[in-house]
Motif scaffolding. Structure first.
Motif, mmCIF file in Angstrom:
data_model
loop_
_atom_site.group_PDB
_atom_site.id
_atom_site.type_symbol
_atom_site.label_atom_id
_atom_site.label_comp_id
_atom_site.label_asym_id
_atom_site.label_seq_id
_atom_site.Cartn_x
_atom_site.Cartn_y
_atom_site.Cartn_z
ATOM 1 N N HIS A 4 0.847 -1.212 0.000
ATOM 2 C CA HIS A 4 0.000 0.000 0.000
ATOM 3 C C HIS A 4 0.875 1.252 0.000
ATOM 4 O O HIS A 4 1.052 1.870 -1.042
ATOM 5 N N LEU A 5 1.347 1.702 1.181
ATOM 6 C CA LEU A 5 2.282 2.832 1.285
ATOM 7 C C LEU A 5 1.723 4.129 0.695
ATOM 8 O O LEU A 5 2.500 5.018 0.299
ATOM 9 N N ALA A 6 0.405 4.229 0.621
ATOM 10 C CA ALA A 6 -0.222 5.396 -0.042
ATOM 11 C C ALA A 6 0.135 6.695 0.653
ATOM 12 O O ALA A 6 0.273 7.730 0.008
ATOM 13 N N VAL A 7 0.258 6.644 2.002
ATOM 14 C CA VAL A 7 0.540 7.878 2.734
ATOM 15 C C VAL A 7 1.878 7.762 3.483
ATOM 16 O O VAL A 7 2.052 8.333 4.563
ATOM 17 N N ALA A 8 2.818 7.052 2.876
ATOM 18 C CA ALA A 8 4.150 6.892 3.492
ATOM 19 C C ALA A 8 4.791 8.259 3.699
ATOM 20 O O ALA A 8 4.641 9.159 2.867
ATOM 21 N N SER A 9 5.509 8.406 4.818
ATOM 22 C CA SER A 9 6.182 9.683 5.105
ATOM 23 C C SER A 9 7.455 9.793 4.251
ATOM 24 O O SER A 9 7.948 8.792 3.719
ATOM 25 N N ASP A 10 7.987 10.997 4.167
ATOM 26 C CA ASP A 10 9.232 11.198 3.418
ATOM 27 C C ASP A 10 10.357 10.361 4.018
ATOM 28 O O ASP A 10 11.178 9.795 3.301
ATOM 29 N N GLU A 11 10.370 10.295 5.352
ATOM 30 C CA GLU A 11 11.404 9.501 6.024
ATOM 31 C C GLU A 11 11.224 8.004 5.694
ATOM 32 O O GLU A 11 12.195 7.285 5.448
ATOM 33 N N GLY A 12 9.962 7.563 5.674
ATOM 34 C CA GLY A 12 9.669 6.173 5.316
ATOM 35 C C GLY A 12 10.147 5.871 3.904
ATOM 36 O O GLY A 12 10.747 4.811 3.641
ATOM 37 N N ILE A 13 9.890 6.789 2.996
ATOM 38 C CA ILE A 13 10.300 6.593 1.594
ATOM 39 C C ILE A 13 11.831 6.512 1.504
ATOM 40 O O ILE A 13 12.390 5.670 0.804
ATOM 41 N N ARG A 14 12.489 7.384 2.269
ATOM 42 C CA ARG A 14 13.959 7.397 2.257
ATOM 43 C C ARG A 14 14.509 6.056 2.765
ATOM 44 O O ARG A 14 15.379 5.452 2.149
ATOM 45 N N GLN A 15 13.945 5.591 3.879
ATOM 46 C CA GLN A 15 14.416 4.321 4.455
ATOM 47 C C GLN A 15 14.136 3.138 3.518
ATOM 48 O O GLN A 15 14.953 2.241 3.374
ATOM 49 N N LEU A 16 12.963 3.175 2.898
ATOM 50 C CA LEU A 16 12.582 2.089 1.987
ATOM 51 C C LEU A 16 13.573 1.998 0.828
ATOM 52 O O LEU A 16 14.014 0.911 0.444
ATOM 53 N N ALA A 17 13.928 3.157 0.287
ATOM 54 C CA ALA A 17 14.844 3.190 -0.867
ATOM 55 C C ALA A 17 16.217 2.628 -0.506
ATOM 56 O O ALA A 17 16.904 2.058 -1.356
ATOM 57 N N ALA A 18 16.593 2.776 0.756
ATOM 58 C CA ALA A 18 17.917 2.305 1.178
ATOM 59 C C ALA A 18 17.872 0.851 1.640
ATOM 60 O O ALA A 18 18.876 0.304 2.101
ATOM 61 N N SER A 19 16.711 0.204 1.530
ATOM 62 C CA SER A 19 16.549 -1.154 2.067
ATOM 63 C C SER A 19 16.331 -2.171 0.944
ATOM 64 O O SER A 19 16.258 -1.809 -0.229
ATOM 65 N N ASP A 20 16.195 -3.438 1.342
ATOM 66 C CA ASP A 20 15.876 -4.486 0.364
ATOM 67 C C ASP A 20 14.381 -4.786 0.335
ATOM 68 O O ASP A 20 13.945 -5.724 -0.338
ATOM 69 N N THR A 21 13.596 -4.042 1.094
ATOM 70 C CA THR A 21 12.146 -4.270 1.113
ATOM 71 C C THR A 21 11.532 -3.716 -0.181
ATOM 72 O O THR A 21 11.855 -2.612 -0.603
ATOM 73 N N ILE A 22 10.665 -4.520 -0.771
ATOM 74 C CA ILE A 22 10.020 -4.094 -2.021
ATOM 75 C C ILE A 22 8.735 -3.332 -1.689
ATOM 76 O O ILE A 22 7.982 -3.720 -0.795
ATOM 77 N N GLY A 23 8.505 -2.250 -2.380
ATOM 78 C CA GLY A 23 7.279 -1.480 -2.195
ATOM 79 C C GLY A 23 6.200 -2.040 -3.123
ATOM 80 O O GLY A 23 6.323 -1.926 -4.349
ATOM 81 N N VAL A 24 5.181 -2.676 -2.543
ATOM 82 C CA VAL A 24 4.086 -3.197 -3.370
ATOM 83 C C VAL A 24 2.959 -2.162 -3.359
ATOM 84 O O VAL A 24 2.339 -1.910 -2.320
ATOM 85 N N ILE A 25 2.725 -1.567 -4.492
ATOM 86 C CA ILE A 25 1.800 -0.443 -4.603
ATOM 87 C C ILE A 25 0.484 -0.925 -5.204
ATOM 88 O O ILE A 25 0.475 -1.689 -6.176
ATOM 89 N N LEU A 26 -0.621 -0.472 -4.613
ATOM 90 C CA LEU A 26 -1.944 -0.975 -4.979
ATOM 91 C C LEU A 26 -2.851 0.194 -5.367
ATOM 92 O O LEU A 26 -3.790 0.536 -4.639
ATOM 93 N N PRO A 27 -2.591 0.798 -6.514
ATOM 94 C CA PRO A 27 -3.318 2.020 -6.859
ATOM 95 C C PRO A 27 -4.807 1.790 -7.106
ATOM 96 O O PRO A 27 -5.598 2.737 -7.062
ATOM 97 N N GLY A 28 -5.191 0.534 -7.317
ATOM 98 C CA GLY A 28 -6.615 0.219 -7.503
ATOM 99 C C GLY A 28 -7.424 0.576 -6.266
ATOM 100 O O GLY A 28 -8.610 0.922 -6.378
#
Ligand code: NIG
Ligand code: FE
Length: 408
Positions: free
Chosen positions: A255-279
């Motif tokens: 989901h991550l629809a309302v992820a914070s800027d800090e969350g986005i930064r940490q995610l980008a530096a990690s091996d966790t995949i962002g699964v986005i569900l725009p539907g």
């Protein structure tokens, strides 16, 4: 499309495309892929002519709530009147209404329904599917759902990856005591592991559902039992679920629809995949879509999914979601293809066998009624699948009502 993934950040925009290619399949696996002019001495029992057509890996669907009873079409009117999703849940509707229907349904009924939805996914070019439980919220019904997913995997040609989402909502009987409820769910971990009923454990970290602290403790226990973990994170309220996904080493944050800027930064530096569900943003009538553009620009590996479920995204058509990803997330066609193939496969632990046309991987291949890879997101809302091949066998072929030659 022979890149090994997950494909992160800017590399998502670099798609390996072969013009005039040949794919050879042997024993259900990819045996060779290359330029047709190099494909000498081909001796095939069967050939499929895909001249002029786009050929891709089978789509991988990394997030569905496949097994459920009933349907919730009456909620649409409430949503039209502006009643928020979490309020419908608070009133005992939403997920809880599907819980009632799922508790009442027999295992056979649930299986029949799941197979129907799987057929529809297959017809739309999906060859691997993740399926979550989470409409039981009691021991018996959660096990019933997981067993249905197991049976469906055995009976249906599609591959199903099973996720235990017992922590999907707080059932009314534990409304005042979510901790006890979570303990009941985590007490099932050992049995689920021993019976190989799920590969991942997921939790809905959301206002009125489970807090970040509760989620952290629950997922820690899941990891101790050897499960990979996933989180329904920052879907509606920004609680810090994205950061928790990184902290727990989740295979995906979803989901991550309302992820914070800090969350986005940490995610980008990690091996966790962002699964986005725009539907879900589309279907719940929200203006806010996940900041997938930002995520990719900062280096995240993004996957996209339908989130197929009876409440927040009622579609098996991942091609439609590809169009929504182009229109609302502003992803490029190359990024979208990575997001529904190799990255989606890695988001469910199947990157070694699915998600690309690579020697030794499963021969899961789709021929599309499309001249190039940009065409699918562009022509939206319909099924473009011409031929769907699963493990080297033709699973679906589009039928012409009147063959074109006779029509002329
Ligand atoms: O991914 N967010 C929670 N769970 C599902 C919705 C389930 C439902 O509404 O039945 C989701 O959106
Ligand atoms: Fe979901």
């Amino acid at each position: 499309m022979d890149k090994q993934g997950p494909v992160k950040g800017k590399a998502m925009n670099e798609l390996a495309v072969l013009e005039d290619a040949t794919i050879m399949i042997k024993d259900g696996k990819i045996d060779w892929i290359g330029a047709t002019e190099d494909a000498v001495d081909i001796q095939a029992d069967k050939t499929i002519d895909a001249k002029g057509k786009l050929v891709t890996p089978g789509l991988v669907e990394p997030h569905t709530h496949l097994v459920f009873g009933g349907s919730r079409e009456e909620e649409m009117a409430l949503k039209q009147q502006g009643v928020p999703y979490l309020e419908i849940l608070e009133r005992g509707g939403g997920i809880l209404s599907t819980v009632n229907a799922t508790r009442e349904a027999s295992q056979e009924e649930l299986l029949e329904k799941a197979l129907f939805h799987l057929d529809r996914m297959a017809a739309h070019g999906i060859t691997t599917v993740e399926a979550k439980s989470g409409y039981g919220l009691d021991r018996q019904t959660e096990l019933k759902q997981l067993n249905v997913a197991k049976q469906a995997n055995e009976k249906h040609p599609l591959d199903i990856v099973s996720t235990f989402l017992g922590a999907h909502a707080i059932p009314p009987e534990y409304k005042k005591d979510p901790e006890t409820f979570l303990n009941i769910m985590s007490d099932m971990f050992a049995e689920i592991k021993a019976e190989n009923l799920a590969e991942f454990v997921d939790i809905f970290t959301e206002t009125g559902v489970f807090t970040v602290d509760q989620s952290r403790r629950y997922l820690q226990k899941a990891k101790e039992h050897g499960f990979g973990v996933k989180i329904h994170a920052d879907e509606i309220d920004p609680l810090g679920g994205t950061e928790l996904a990184v902290e727990t080493g989740a295979i995906s944050g979803d989901h991550l629809a309302v992820a914070s800027d800090e969350g986005i930064r940490q995610l980008a530096a990690s091996d966790t995949i962002g699964v986005i569900l725009p539907g879900t943003s589309f279907y719940l009538g929200k203006d806010t879509y996940a900041p997938a553009r930002k995520m990719i620009d900062q280096g995240t590996a993004v996957a996209i999914s339908t989130d197929f479920n009876p409440g927040s995204s009622v579609t098996e058509n991942l091609q439609l979601i590809m169009s929504i990803a182009a229109l609302k997330l502003k992803l490029s066609p190359a990024e979208i293809w990575h997001a529904v193939t190799v990255n989606a496969a890695h988001a469910i632990g199947k990157g070694d066998v699915a998600g690309s046309i690579t020697k030794g991987k499963k021969a899961d291949v789709v021929v599309w009624d499309a001249p190039n890879y940009m065409y699918l997101p562009y022509h939206y809302g319909v099924n473009h699948a011409n031929t769907v091949i699963k493990n080297g066998e033709v699973l679906y072929e589009r039928q012409a009502i009147l063959p074109i030659k006779e029509n002329i």
